[in-house]
Scaffold this active site. Structure first.
Site, mmCIF file in Angstrom:
data_model
loop_
_atom_site.group_PDB
_atom_site.id
_atom_site.type_symbol
_atom_site.label_atom_id
_atom_site.label_comp_id
_atom_site.label_asym_id
_atom_site.label_seq_id
_atom_site.Cartn_x
_atom_site.Cartn_y
_atom_site.Cartn_z
ATOM 1 N N GLY A 1 48.755 45.241 42.021
ATOM 2 C CA GLY A 1 47.577 44.389 41.878
ATOM 3 C C GLY A 1 46.496 44.640 42.921
ATOM 4 N N GLY B 1 30.423 35.449 55.317
ATOM 5 C CA GLY B 1 31.150 35.592 56.588
ATOM 6 C C GLY B 1 32.529 34.969 56.516
ATOM 7 N N GLY B 2 33.169 35.072 55.341
ATOM 8 C CA GLY B 2 34.561 34.630 55.205
ATOM 9 C C GLY B 2 35.481 35.711 55.743
ATOM 10 C CB CYS C 1 47.996 42.438 47.247
ATOM 11 S SG CYS C 1 48.922 42.649 48.764
ATOM 12 C CG HIS D 1 59.019 39.195 80.713
ATOM 13 N ND1 HIS D 1 57.743 38.677 80.696
ATOM 14 C CD2 HIS D 1 59.074 40.049 81.771
ATOM 15 C CE1 HIS D 1 57.057 39.185 81.713
ATOM 16 N NE2 HIS D 1 57.846 40.032 82.375
ATOM 17 C CB ALA E 1 49.357 38.927 49.047
ATOM 18 C CG LEU F 1 53.605 48.522 38.542
ATOM 19 C CD1 LEU F 1 54.964 49.206 38.671
ATOM 20 C CD2 LEU F 1 53.769 47.139 37.931
HETATM 21 C C1 LIG Z 1 39.675 43.056 50.475
HETATM 22 C C2 LIG Z 1 40.812 42.069 50.308
HETATM 23 C C3 LIG Z 1 41.691 41.873 51.352
HETATM 24 C C4 LIG Z 1 42.753 40.985 51.207
HETATM 25 N N1 LIG Z 1 43.598 40.809 52.267
HETATM 26 C C5 LIG Z 1 44.629 39.938 52.163
HETATM 27 C C6 LIG Z 1 45.549 39.757 53.228
HETATM 28 O O1 LIG Z 1 45.430 40.371 54.283
HETATM 29 N N2 LIG Z 1 46.571 38.889 53.064
HETATM 30 C C7 LIG Z 1 46.737 38.180 51.899
HETATM 31 O O2 LIG Z 1 47.688 37.393 51.802
HETATM 32 N N3 LIG Z 1 45.885 38.333 50.864
HETATM 33 C C8 LIG Z 1 44.838 39.197 50.967
HETATM 34 N N4 LIG Z 1 43.982 39.370 49.903
HETATM 35 C C9 LIG Z 1 44.189 38.536 48.695
HETATM 36 C C10 LIG Z 1 45.310 39.115 47.812
HETATM 37 O O3 LIG Z 1 44.969 40.434 47.456
HETATM 38 C C11 LIG Z 1 45.482 38.258 46.566
HETATM 39 O O4 LIG Z 1 45.684 36.912 46.936
HETATM 40 C C12 LIG Z 1 46.689 38.720 45.749
HETATM 41 O O5 LIG Z 1 46.524 40.058 45.336
HETATM 42 C C13 LIG Z 1 46.877 37.834 44.518
HETATM 43 O O6 LIG Z 1 47.988 38.248 43.798
HETATM 44 P P1 LIG Z 1 48.137 37.973 42.232
HETATM 45 O O7 LIG Z 1 49.487 38.476 41.872
HETATM 46 O O8 LIG Z 1 47.800 36.562 41.939
HETATM 47 O O9 LIG Z 1 47.013 38.813 41.515
HETATM 48 P P2 LIG Z 1 46.432 40.283 41.660
HETATM 49 O O10 LIG Z 1 46.865 40.972 42.875
HETATM 50 O O11 LIG Z 1 44.972 40.114 41.396
HETATM 51 O O12 LIG Z 1 47.111 41.038 40.446
HETATM 52 C C14 LIG Z 1 46.826 40.724 39.128
HETATM 53 C C15 LIG Z 1 47.139 41.923 38.272
HETATM 54 O O13 LIG Z 1 47.013 41.554 36.919
HETATM 55 C C16 LIG Z 1 46.461 42.618 36.175
HETATM 56 N N5 LIG Z 1 45.873 42.034 34.958
HETATM 57 C C17 LIG Z 1 44.842 41.159 34.876
HETATM 58 N N6 LIG Z 1 44.639 40.800 33.587
HETATM 59 C C18 LIG Z 1 45.567 41.455 32.852
HETATM 60 C C19 LIG Z 1 45.889 41.484 31.471
HETATM 61 N N7 LIG Z 1 45.214 40.749 30.593
HETATM 62 N N8 LIG Z 1 46.896 42.276 31.078
HETATM 63 C C20 LIG Z 1 47.599 43.037 31.973
HETATM 64 N N9 LIG Z 1 47.350 43.040 33.269
HETATM 65 C C21 LIG Z 1 46.355 42.251 33.720
HETATM 66 C C22 LIG Z 1 45.452 43.232 37.136
HETATM 67 O O14 LIG Z 1 45.188 44.582 36.803
HETATM 68 C C23 LIG Z 1 46.169 43.094 38.480
HETATM 69 O O15 LIG Z 1 46.911 44.247 38.784
HETATM 70 C C24 LIG Z 1 42.927 40.271 49.995
HETATM 71 C C25 LIG Z 1 42.040 40.478 48.928
HETATM 72 C C26 LIG Z 1 40.994 41.361 49.085
HETATM 73 C C27 LIG Z 1 40.067 41.563 47.920
#
Ligand SMILES: Cc1cc2nc3c(=O)[nH]c(=O)nc-3n(C[C@H](O)[C@H](O)[C@H](O)COP(=O)(O)OP(=O)(O)OC[C@H]3O[C@@H](n4cnc5c(N)ncnc54)[C@H](O)[C@@H]3O)c2cc1C
Length: 474
Positions: free
Chosen positions: A45, A187-188, A47, A450, A326, A43
Site C-alpha cells: 500500500g 506544515g503537518g 505505507c 547505560h 500504518a 502489496l
Molecule cells: C509520505 C507519507 C509518509 C507516511 N509516513 C508514515 C509513518 O511514518 N508512520 C505511519 O504510521 N504512517 C505513515 N504514513 C501513513 C500510512 O502510509 C497510512 O496510514 C497507511 O498506509 C494506511 O494503511 P491502509 O492499509 O489503510 O491503506 P493503504 O496503505 O492506503 O493501502 C490501501 C491499498 O488498497 C489498494 N486499493 C484501493 N482501492 C482498491 C480497490 N478498489 N481494489 C483493489 N485495491 C485497492 C491501494 O492500491 C493500496 O495499495 C505516511 C503516509 C505518507 C503519504
C-alpha cells in the site's frame, strides 16, 4: 471485458493490500480461513510504496548527507571534494528496499495460504465483489469482507498537481534531482518530515501553514525544538498563511499567499509540494450496493471490532475515522481478522503512539499535559533534557527532552512524550508502560542500560519523584 460467469467462493475477501489489508490476510491465514486479498497496485500500500518507507529512506539519506559536515569536530576529515547527492542513485536504493519488502509480503501471504489477486475490486452486492484485471472481470462470493482501500492525498480544487512542478507526496518521493527551491503547502507531519529532509540536501524550503504554528496537532513545547531546528536549516516558515492561488510561470511555481499580518505576497519556487491532508478511497468501490454507509468526509464508521453497519463487512485503516497511521491500520486488520476467526478481540486501547521523523524526532503516547488537565486530572510532570545525557553528548545529539505526565494522586502514567534523536525507537517503552498501567515508580525503579538515550525516561520519571541524578531537582 470478459465477465466470469461462475463466482469463486471464499470465506473472506479483503479489498486493498496495504498494512491494514495484508496484516488482516496473514492473520486470517494463520486462523485457517480461506482468504482472497485483492490489490490493484503493489502489496504494501501507501505505507510501503509511497509513504512511510520511501520517506524514511529519504530522511535517512538526508541525515547522513548533512552529518558529513559535522564530522570534522570528531576528527573525521573528508577529502576536499564537495559532497554531492545523486537522487537518481537514491531512487534505485529505495526501490531495492521497497521491492524486498513487497516480495516479503507476497511470500508471507503464500506461506499463510492467502490468495493474492491483482485487480480493482468493487462490491456487486453484500456477498459478491467483482475484480477487474487488465480487461478481465472475475466475480467472488464471500462470507465476510474487509475493506482496506486506504487513502490518497487531498488536493484543493484550485491546485492542479502536474507531477513536474506541483507535486503531491508520492511525486515528491519520485524526484530524480534535488530541487533548488521547494515551497510546501501544509506544515503537518508529512510536510515537515519531507521539508526538513530536502532542506538538509540543500533545497531552499518554504513552509506555508494555515494554523498559527507548524505541527498544530502536537503539544507546543515539543514542536518548539523542531521549529528552532527548521530555522537553523534555513527553512522559511510562514504560519497563519493561506495559499489562494497556484500557477506555473516560466518553469517556476508562483503561490499567492494571504496572511492577516503580512497581507498578500507571492512565493516563487522551482517546485511545490501539497501536503494538506488525505482523503479516504471510498467513492468508487460500490459501497452502496453492499449497504455500507459512509459518514462525514467519506470515512466508514466502525465499532470496536471494526464492523461497519453491515455486520459481516469490516473496515480498517485510513478509510476509518482516526489518525491515518500504518500501525493503527495493521492493528485494526489483526482485530478484524481475529473477530472473524471467532477470537475475542477489539480496538479498546487509547494508546496509539505517534512518531514524527523531524529534526529532532518527536514521539509520544497517551495524554499531553494540557489534555490531562482538561480531563480533570491533577497532573505532575517530570522532564529530562538530553543535554544532560552522556550518550546524547557522545552522539552529538543533545537537543530535546523526555517528559512524563503522571496522575498526581495515583502516580499512574498518563502520557509519555519526547523530542530527541531516535525518539521513534524509544517510544516503545512508553507504549508498554501505559498499556500496563504502570506507575511513575515502575519507570524510575527499572534499571535502564547505560549509556543510552532510554535513560532519559528513567530520569524524567525520577524528576517527578524529586530525585533525578543528572539534573538539579526543583
Ligand atoms: C509520505 C507519507 C509518509 C507516511 N509516513 C508514515 C509513518 O511514518 N508512520 C505511519 O504510521 N504512517 C505513515 N504514513 C501513513 C500510512 O502510509 C497510512 O496510514 C497507511 O498506509 C494506511 O494503511 P491502509 O492499509 O489503510 O491503506 P493503504 O496503505 O492506503 O493501502 C490501501 C491499498 O488498497 C489498494 N486499493 C484501493 N482501492 C482498491 C480497490 N478498489 N481494489 C483493489 N485495491 C485497492 C491501494 O492500491 C493500496 O495499495 C505516511 C503516509 C505518507 C503519504
Amino acid at each position: 471485458m470478459v465477465v466470469g460467469e461462475v463466482a469463486v467462493e471464499t470465506d473472506i475477501i479483503i479489498m486493498g493490500g496495504g498494512p491494514g489489508g495484508y496484516a488482516a490476510a496473514i492473520r486470517l491465514g494463520q486462523l485457517g480461513k480461506s482468504v482472497v486479498l485483492v490489490e490493484r497496485d503493489r502489496l504494501g500500500g501507501v505505507c510501503l510504496n509511497r509513504g512511510c518507507i520511501p520517506s524514511k529512506a529519504l530522511i535517512h539519506a538526508a541525515n547522513q548527507y548533512q552529518r558529513l559536515n559535522d564530522l570534522g569536530k570528531m576528527g573525521i576529515r573528508l577529502s576536499q571534494e564537495r559532497t554531492t547527492m545523486d537522487l537518481g542513485i537514491w531512487q534505485d536504493w529505495k526501490e531495492g528496499i521497497t521491492s524486498q519488502l513487497n516480495q516479503g509480503i507476497a511470500h508471507l501471504c503464500k506461506e499463510n495460504g492467502v490468495t493474492v489477486v491483482k485487480g480493482q475490486a468493487t462490491f456487486l452486492s453484500d456477498d459478491r465483489i467483482g475484480v477487474e484485471t487488465d480487461g478481465d472481470f472475475e466475480t467472488y462470493k464471500f462470507e465476510q469482507a474487509i475493506i482496506a482501500t486506504g487513502s490518497r492525498p487531498y488536493i484543493p480544487s484550485f491546485i492542479k498537481v502536474d507531477g513536474e512542478y506541483i507535486l503531491d507526496s508520492t511525486a515528491s518521493l519520485l524526484l530524480q534531482e534535488v530541487p533548488s527551491s521547494l515551497s510546501i503547502i501544509g506544515g503537518g507531519y508529512i510536510g515537515i518530515e519531507l521539508g526538513m529532509a530536502f532542506a538538509k540536501l540543500g533545497t531552499k524550503v518554504t513552509i506555508i501553514e494555515m494554523a498559527s504554528r507548524i505541527l498544530p496537532q502536537v503539544a507546543e513545547n515539543l514542536v518548539k525544538e523542531v521549529t528552532r531546528n527548521a530555522k537553523k536549516l534555513g527553512m522559511n516558515i510562514k504560519t497563519s498563511s493561506k495559499v489562494e492561488k497556484a500557477s506555473v510561470v516560466d518553469g517556476h511555481v508562483h503561490l499567492q499567499i494571504s496572511s492577516k499580518k503580512q497581507g498578500s505576497e507571492v512565493v516563487v519556487s522551482e517546485k511545490t509540494l501539497v501536503t494538506i491532508g488525505r482523503i479516504p478511497n471510498t467513492e468508487e468501490i460500490g459501497l452502496n450496493r453492499a449497504g455500507v454507509t459512509v459518514g462525514e468526509k467519506g470515512y466508514i464508521a466502525v465499532d470496536m471490532e471494526c464492523r461497519t453497519n453491515v455486520p459481516h463487512i469490516f473496515a480498517i485503516g485510513d478509510i476509518t475515522p482516526g489518525p491515518a497511521l500504518a500501525h493503527r491500520a495493521s492493528k485494526q486488520g489483526i482485530v478484524a481478522a481475529e473477530v472473524i476467526g471467532g477470537l475475542p478481540s477489539a480496538i479498546d486501547s487509547p494508546y496509539v503512539p505517534y512518531v514524527i521523523f523531524s529534526e529532532p524526532q518527536i514521539a509520544g503516547v497517551g495524554l499531553s499535559r494540557e489534555e490531562a488537565e482538561q480531563q480533570g486530572y491533577s497532573v505532575k510532570t517530570g522532564k529530562f533534557p538530553f543535554s544532560a545525557n552522556g550518550r546524547a553528548l557522545a552522539m552529538d545529539e543533545t537537543e530535546g527532552f523526555a517528559e512524563v505526565i503522571v496522575d498526581a494522586e495515583s502516580h499512574i502514567l498518563l502520557g509519555m512524550h519526547m523530542v530527541c534523536a531516535d525518539a521513534s525507537n524509544l517510544i516503545g517503552e512508553g507504549v508498554l508502560a501505559l498499556e500496563l498501567a504502570a506507575r511513575v515508580e515502575d519507570i524510575a525503579l527499572s534499571v535502564h542500560p547505560h549509556p543510552t538515550l532510554a535513560e532519559g525516561w528513567m530520569e524524567a520519571a525520577e524528576a517527578v519523584l524529586g530525585h533525578a541524578i543528572h539534573i538539579v531537582n526543583k
